[in-house]
Structures are given as C-alpha cells and as structure tokens.
Enzyme design. Structure first.
Site, mmCIF file in Angstrom:
data_model
loop_
_atom_site.group_PDB
_atom_site.id
_atom_site.type_symbol
_atom_site.label_atom_id
_atom_site.label_comp_id
_atom_site.label_asym_id
_atom_site.label_seq_id
_atom_site.Cartn_x
_atom_site.Cartn_y
_atom_site.Cartn_z
ATOM 1 N N GLU A 151 22.812 -7.584 16.355
ATOM 2 C CA GLU A 151 22.656 -6.786 17.390
ATOM 3 C C GLU A 151 22.268 -7.484 18.659
ATOM 4 O OE1 GLU A 151 19.554 -5.611 19.689
ATOM 5 O OE2 GLU A 151 18.517 -5.680 17.485
ATOM 6 N N CYS A 200 15.526 -5.633 23.897
ATOM 7 C CA CYS A 200 17.172 -5.355 23.750
ATOM 8 C C CYS A 200 17.458 -4.050 24.386
ATOM 9 C CB CYS A 200 17.560 -5.648 22.463
ATOM 10 S SG CYS A 200 16.944 -4.564 21.031
#
Length: 684
Positions: free
Chosen positions: A257, A296
């Site tokens: 990720e 993120c």
C-alpha cells in the site's frame, strides 16, 4: 547521560539491540527521545518463534474466540489513551491528528472483531457455496479457508505509528496468524508504548505479536511461502521490495500500500452558491493540513472546472491562511510539524521539483509563522498551494509526491478530460468528486474506477456524516492499482482472506459434513428420537434431523392465505385463465408453503429452548404447488454459532442454522431454505 533505547519485543521478551543505534528526536522541539537498533537480533529465530508458538496458540482458538480477543484488546487500549496521546504529540501530531491515529486504530480492532459473527465457531471456515459434482448428489465439492502456518511481517510507515499497526494486526489475528510488526524508526517510540500495553494486558496468546523497533535487517531473507509480507510507505520503497530476490524465489505473498498522487475533483455543476462549493473548500483544506499532509491518502492534485479556477483559488488560499501552525500541545494550533527534520528536508526537495512547472500561490517553502514553537528546532513547514495551468502537458504534478502539506490546483475543460487527468497519476489509493449531479458522479466513478482503489462521492446529503476523502475504513478495501502498490488490505472478510489458505475439498456430502462441521445438502442426517427444538444449544449435533408428517394443500388454504396476507396475485386466484402463463391452475403462495412447512417442523406444544426465529436465508421455491398436493419437510441442524451477551443479565444462547427441505408427494424438492433460531444454552 546514556540515551534510552527503544526496545524490541521478540521471542516473548523485551530486548534492546546492540550498539548505540539511531537517535530519535521530538519533532516539535528537537529533544532526544531515545535510540533504536535491531543489531544483534536473530531474525530467523523471531519468525520461527511466531510459527512454532504464536501460530499454534492462535489456531487453537475459533474465529469467534479470536474476535472476542480483539474486542477485549480494543476495550483495554481505550483505558490507556492519555499516555498514548502524550507520546503522540512528540511526533508533531495535533489532538485531532492523534485521534485518527490512536482511536482510529482501536476502531479497527472493534470493526474486525465484529467479523466473528460471520466466520463461525471453528478455527477455519467455508468459502462460498457447495458445488454439486454428480447427478445424484452423492459427490460434491467445497472450498475451505484455513489459517496460513506462517507469520505476517508488517513493515509500516512513520506517519501513523498506531493506526498503521492496529489496522493490520486486527486482520491477521482474527485470521489466526501471528505477526511481527516493524514500524518506521522515526516514530517507533509510540508504537513501542502501545505494544507494551498490549503485551502487559495478557489478552493475546504467546507469540501472537512481536515488535522489531528499527531497521528490518535480513528478516525478509528468512520468510517462506507460508508467510505474508505487508508494506506501507513510499512507491519507491515498494518497488524495491518487489525486486527482492528471496521474496520472488520463495513465492512469498507481498501486499503493498504505497503513497500515491490522489486527487479531488469539483464537479462542473457546482457553483459558489451551492453547499457543495464550501464542502469542497473545507475538504481540500482538511486534506492538505491534517497530519501536516503526511497521509498516504492526502490530496495531491486538485481538479476544478477552468471557468471556476480563479474563484476556487481565492477561496482556498483564504481557507489555508486561517491555519494556525505550531506546538500541538497549544490548543489554538490546528497543524503540527512533520515527523522529523529529515522528513522536512525530503519534503522541501520534492516541492522544489514541483515548482519547476508550477507556481506557488500560497505559503512558503522556507519560512513559517509559528505559535509556541521554534522553526529551527522543530520540523515545521507552511501549508502550500501550487498552481499548474497546463496539467495535460505537464509531467511533475502527476509523478512527483511531496509528503507534506502541499497540493497542486489544476483546471479541466470537460468531464472526459478530468477523468483522463485523474488517471495520469498512474494508480491512486483514492479520489473524491464533489457534485450534486448523479449523472456526473456516475460517469466519473465508472470512468476513473480502474485507476483508483476507492472513490468518494460527496454532496450536501452525506457531507455531515461522511468520513471524508482521506479516511480508509476497516470494512472497505484500502489500496490501489499501479503506483499505489496494487495491493488490498482491510476490507472486512476480503482482508482476512489474505491470511487464509483456500483449499478445494471433494467427497460425499456426509463426509464433507464431518470435515466442515456444517451440514451439506444430500448428506446423511442423524435421526432424532426427540424433537431438535427440545434440545439445548450444547446438546444439538450437526446433522440432527427429523422428517415430518405430510400436509395436504387445499384451494381453501390458498384462498385464506391470500385474504390474510393481501397477496391476490393472479396466479393465486381460482378463476384466472392460465393460458399463456407458467402455471396450469391456481398455485399456492411460496410464503404460504414456507409457513405451512414451519407448521410441520415446529414443536409448538410446550416451552422449549428455542427462544425465537432469527431469520431466513437462501429461501428458494423450486416447483409450483397446486391444490391437492401433499407436502412434507426434512429438517436438519446445519450449523451452530456462538451469540454474545450484550448485558450480563442476558440469556446465554447461540444461533442455530437449520437446513429446511420441502418436498411434494412425488418426493421432489418444492422449496429449500436456511432458517435461523436463537437457542438457549443449558449452562447459565
């Protein structure tokens, strides 16, 4: 004065690594917090301890027990919030930032704990429906999910030292797989504090959780195909991991990720007088400044209609100018610092690259006005807004990420164009579109879907309760294609399955009933001398079965049910001309047949352990029933599930699933269903 070492929890003990280690600093004032090192740790022994001790301990528990374990852990952690918040301020996080990290992480434990109700009482579970493999039903197939016999190795990013750990371990623990958590060194001191509380609680079995507080060393070189490696961090590091020869040659699963160039779109329909306009401004400002842009999922690219660019620029710069920056312990501060001076250095380097083709329209690269803080000691930066007026022909905004409070504003001229622009990020974790027009939302979502892991459609109807652009949710997948890493984590049952091995099983229904502890259609039942409804939860056996007496269905039955229910569909009326229909004559209501079946299998004459009917699953009517048909039922105990008490005074009970097969007088199926009942336990 000797520097305190951040310790590792490995092989059941707290251990400091050898040597001086890497110094860790308070992101706000520059004070030394401690040092971290993994030098001298035996990584092979760490993984083997997880496999040999943690794995068997977790697999000895059922999904339900592991879910209750997560719930107990979440409750326990909530009792220790104050020391977590005190330490979190050292990472530069404000109270709001810390809430997302700490209490958001604990929320992941609660959410994944709730999956126990869907996974059953075994340490394994079935996946999907049974598959008939023979005409007579004597041979069938199914899929089984069993916990992998390896270890989950979690390599986490520095921006969410608590959430990043808890969102991952919640999934592998309920799956029955132990883990080794490797936080990023710069904020690992907060992760260590939380792990200490977890270990001291005694809630997790031995070997279920280990902590390596520092560089990973050669740990990946000791993995096997039964292990699972997960990584959260930069796309560059993710690419480096993909090239790891040991992982490739040993077929080790790797879930990545990675940080990505996420975007937010203002719909063409939105005008300054609409509530969606202010929703957009508020959401963009929040995504730039929350956690000082160190997310993120943070918005890096802002797309607005070209004819609204000037107005949006004005409102966004005004909103960002209201952001107070400084010491997160000061209640008036709304944005803290980056995690450290090294992070600030890298951030400034990346912003400089973006400025090669974009102009700075708000903020400063070198200076920042602070409250109760020193810009020389702390890792503070100014929130910045850039403008790029030619996004279709510019490389930098779609390829360079500065991990901090900066985003680039860009115009678009049509919905097709903004879909193209959104995809130029080459794969993103998330995107948002703010619009009040359903057609615009549909076209954008379907057009941009292949390049995003999650898309938020935001309007005035959901804004007040929306979790926002940058909030991954435990029951939805978190990940994205391409640059975002190509992986998925969380996602409810989808996330759990990353840590389970799927095996196809074949055999007779009777044999697979024995293997799976779930009754399989056409399997042999266990003839009951007493009615199953007279048995307590503990007394019931999978396969307990009765075959009922028959009941004749009459025209009067059908008429009376039509009058009682109000269902006068033409097929249920005697006088209907049935030419050109699917039926030959008046047909019984399906729900009447199910009700009549219940009248045959329910033992209703005296009080018994069955407390109530909990519901019906998978009800199907397979053959029309005409007046003059006699029906009967084969009634079988299919599965038993634990049911938690909400209050201590609640009746101790479980959920029992029953397989109901309804036959006509030719012994053909006319209906099938799974009904659920709450059944009292004998031991109170």
């Amino acid at each position: 004065m000797k520097t305190k070492k951040i310790e590792n929890f490995i092989c059941g003990n707290w251990i400091a690594g050898d040597g001086d280690g890497e110094l860790l600093y308070n992101a706000v004032n520059g004070d030394i917090i401690g040092a971290t090192t993994t030098k001298g740790l035996d990584n092979a022994a760490i993984l083997e301890y997880g496999r040999k001790v943690g794995g068997p301990n977790l697999r000895a528990m059922s999904f339900h027990q592991r879910g209750l374990m997560l719930r107990a852990l979440a409750i326990h952690l909530r009792e220790h919030l104050d020391p977590f918040y005190e330490t979190s301020y050292m990472t530069g996080a404000t109270k709001a930032d810390s809430w997302v990290d700490i209490e958001g992480g604990i929320g992941n434990l609660f959410a994944n704990a709730s999956l126990r109700r869907r996974l059953g009482n075994q340490y394994f579970c079935l996946d999907g429906e049974y598959i008939p493999l023979s005409k007579s039903g004597a041979f069938m197939g199914h899929h089984l999910l069993v916990p992998k016999e390896g270890v989950a190795i979690h390599i986490n990013a520095y921006n969410f030292p608590v959430w990043g750990m808890l969102e991952k371990i919640a999934v592998n623990l309920i799956a029955g797989v132990p883990c080794v958590v490797k936080p990023a060194p710069v904020t690992c001191y907060l992760t260590e504090k939380v792990v200490r509380v977890i270990i001291e609680s005694g809630i997790l079995p031995k070997g279920a959780l280990q902590l390596v507080s520092g560089a990973p060393g050669d740990i990946l070189n000791h993995t096997t195909f039964e292990d699972v490696v997960t990584f959260t961090g930069s796309a560059q590091t993710g690419m480096f991991l993909r090239k790891n020869n040991h992982l490739t040659e040993n077929f080790v699963p790797l879930n990545i990720e990675a940080d990505s160039l996420n975007c937010m779109v203002l719909g063409e329909d939105v005008t300054p007088d609409m509530p969606e306009w202010q929703i957009f401004i508020k959401e963009v400002r929040k995504e730039i400044t929350a956690k000082a842009g160190q997310k993120c999922t943070a918005v890096r690219r802002i797309f607005v209609p070209a004819n609204k660019l000037e107005a949006i620029q004005k409102d966004l710069t005004k909103a960002l100018a209201q952001t107070t920056i400084g010491n997160p312990l000061n209640g008036s501060v709304r944005m803290g610092s980056l995690a450290g001076l090294e992070q600030r250095h890298r951030y400034r380097e990346q912003v400089s690259k973006l400025l090669a083709t974009s102009q700075l329209i708000h903020g400063s690269l070198d200076s920042v006005e602070l409250i109760d803080a020193d810009a020389q000691l702390g890792a503070f930066v100014s929130p910045m807004l850039l403008l790029n007026e030619d996004p279709l022909n510019t490389f930098e905004p779609h390829n360079i990420e500065a991990f901090g409070p900066v985003s680039t504003l860009m115009p678009y001229n049509s919905l097709d164009e903004v879909i193209t622009l959104s995809k130029m990020g080459k794969g993103s974790l998330c995107s948002s579109i703010i619009t009040a027009n359903g057609s615009i939302a549909r076209k954008y979502v379907l057009g941009a879907a292949t390049m995003h892991g999650r898309i938020l459609v935001l309007d005035a109807k959901c804004a007040a309760e929306s979790t926002g652009h940058g909030s991954p949710l435990p029951l939805l997948v978190h990940g994205g294609p391409g640059r975002a890493g190509g992986g998925e984590e969380m996602g409810g049952l989808r996330g759990v399955k990353h840590y389970l091995h799927r095996v196809a099983i074949q055999g007779s229904p009777t044999m697979l009933t024995e293997v799976t502890s779930t009754y399989q259609p056409f399997g042999e039942g266990i003839e009951c001398e007493q009615h199953p409804f007279t048995k307590y939860f503990e007394e019931l056996r999978i396969g307990d079965q009765i075959v009922t007496e028959k009941r004749l269905i009459t025209p009067e039955d059908i008429d009376q049910f039509a009058d009682l229910s109000g269902d006068h569909f033409y097929a249920h009326l005697r006088e209907t001309d049935f030419e050109g229909t699917m039926f030959e004559q008046q047909v019984a209501h399906g729900y009447f047949i199910m009700s009549a079946a219940a009248g045959l299998f329910v033992d209703s004459y005296e009080k018994n352990p069955v407390l109530l009917n909990y519901g019906i699953d998978e009800l199907r009517f397979t053959k029309p029933v005409y007046p003059g048909t006699s029906i009967y039922v084969r009634f079988t105990c299919k599965e038993k599930l634990e049911n938690d008490k909400k209050e201590e005074s609640d009746i101790d009970k479980g959920i029992v699933k029953w397989y109901v097969e309804i036959f006509d007088d030719t012994d053909e199926h006319i209906g099938v269903a799974t009904i659920l009942t709450m059944v009292k336990k004998q031991m109170q």
